[in-house]
Design a protein around this motif. Structure first.
Motif: not given
Length: 305
Positions: A221-227, A294-301
């Motif tokens: 999930v992290c990698v494919q969503n470009g975190c 904080a989450i939004l700094k590392y993941f899309p919405a």
């Protein structure tokens, strides 16, 4: 053919340029035991991971019997094919975290609090010791988020939680309840039952097929969503349940130099994941605003699952 998505998902090709090399978390690994996180209730470290007579003993024993019987090479391949494309849902990270408030982990002898509480306990424990590393606290918050497999898609817990281990090679007797591997069909396969199995020496853990569960799923999930989490964080997410490796020192014949470089970070993370289970229950409403920002700094919405 072993169908592994690592050619697409290999962490080295994803974020090497973004990896924040801040040095080992500890100057000397031998000092690790002396710097362990002290949980808020003063629970001794010896009281954790009790697999002999905990209050959850029956539930935990039955869980590992099922996990060790069913986690085969064939099953793991099917799970990768089913969930590796992330085409089941779209939702935000915090939204997914809220789903975990209804889940308790059947494999855990240390706690029966919800997995949302465990996420916040882990994150807050990290923030207390490493206040300057926001990415580290966010990693603690999301490390078990792959357990939505059970909540959202009704996967049995043996296919989601618990200690992880390689499939396709000899099972280690340092795995908890290792005697229950006897009922695993791969135990009788002459290739899979050998030391190296279907792997080459020091092939690297990124090229090893691990038992399927929340670790590998959340890593994908992290990698494919470009975190934007650093490489160290991705290793924590992917291998935090691999206790036979990071705690018992097993499977050294499969690790490569990069795994050895990342091992101190996985160990540093583990103390918060494990020992914070003795902490006080967290106020979700009080912490939600901080962590949602904080989450939004590392993941899309919105994230694909």
């Amino acid at each position: 053919r072993v169908s592994i998505f690592f050619d697409m998902l290999d962490c080295e090709s994803h974020v090497c340029a973004q990896s924040w090399h801040m040095g080992n978390p500890l100057l000397d690994l031998d000092e690790w035991q002396d710097t362990l996180y002290k949980n808020e209730r003063g629970k001794s470290k010896d009281e954790f991971r009790n697999y002999t007579d905990s209050q959850q003993q029956k539930r935990v024993t039955e869980f590992y019997q099922l996990q060790h019987q069913n986690q085969t090479v064939e099953y793991v391949q099917r799970a990768h094919e089913k969930y590796g494309h992330l085409d089941h849902d779209v939702m935000g990270i915090w939204e997914a975290l809220e789903e975990l408030d209804s889940l308790a982990d059947d494999s855990d002898p240390d706690t029966d609090v919800s997995q949302l509480q465990h996420a916040l306990m882990t994150a807050e424990a990290i923030r207390k010791k490493h206040p300057e590393k926001e990415w580290f606290a966010v990693t603690g918050l999301i490390h078990d988020l792959g357990k939505v497999l059970s909540v959202k898609w009704n996967e049995p817990q043996w296919a989601v939680v618990g200690d992880t281990f390689p499939v396709g090679c000899q099972f280690s007797d340092k795995c908890v309840f290792s005697e229950t591997f006897f009922d695993n069909p791969d135990f009788k396969n002459p290739i899979y039952a050998s030391k190296y199995g279907m792997y080459k020496s020091n092939v690297g853990l990124s090229n090893v097929l691990m038992s399927w569960g929340h670790d590998e799923y959340m890593y994908q999930v992290c990698v494919q969503n470009g975190c934007n989490l650093p490489l160290e964080a991705l290793y924590m997410i992917r291998f935090h349940s691999f206790y036979p490796w990071h705690k018992e020192g097993e499977y050294k014949h499969l690790e490569d130099a990069h795994d050895r470089l990342m091992l101190p970070w996985v160990k540093e993370f583990n103390q918060f994941d494990l020992y914070s289970k003795g902490d006080e229950v967290k106020d979700v409403d009080e912490l939600s605003e901080y962590y949602q920002k904080a989450i939004l700094k590392y993941f899309p919405a919105k994230v694909r699952w």
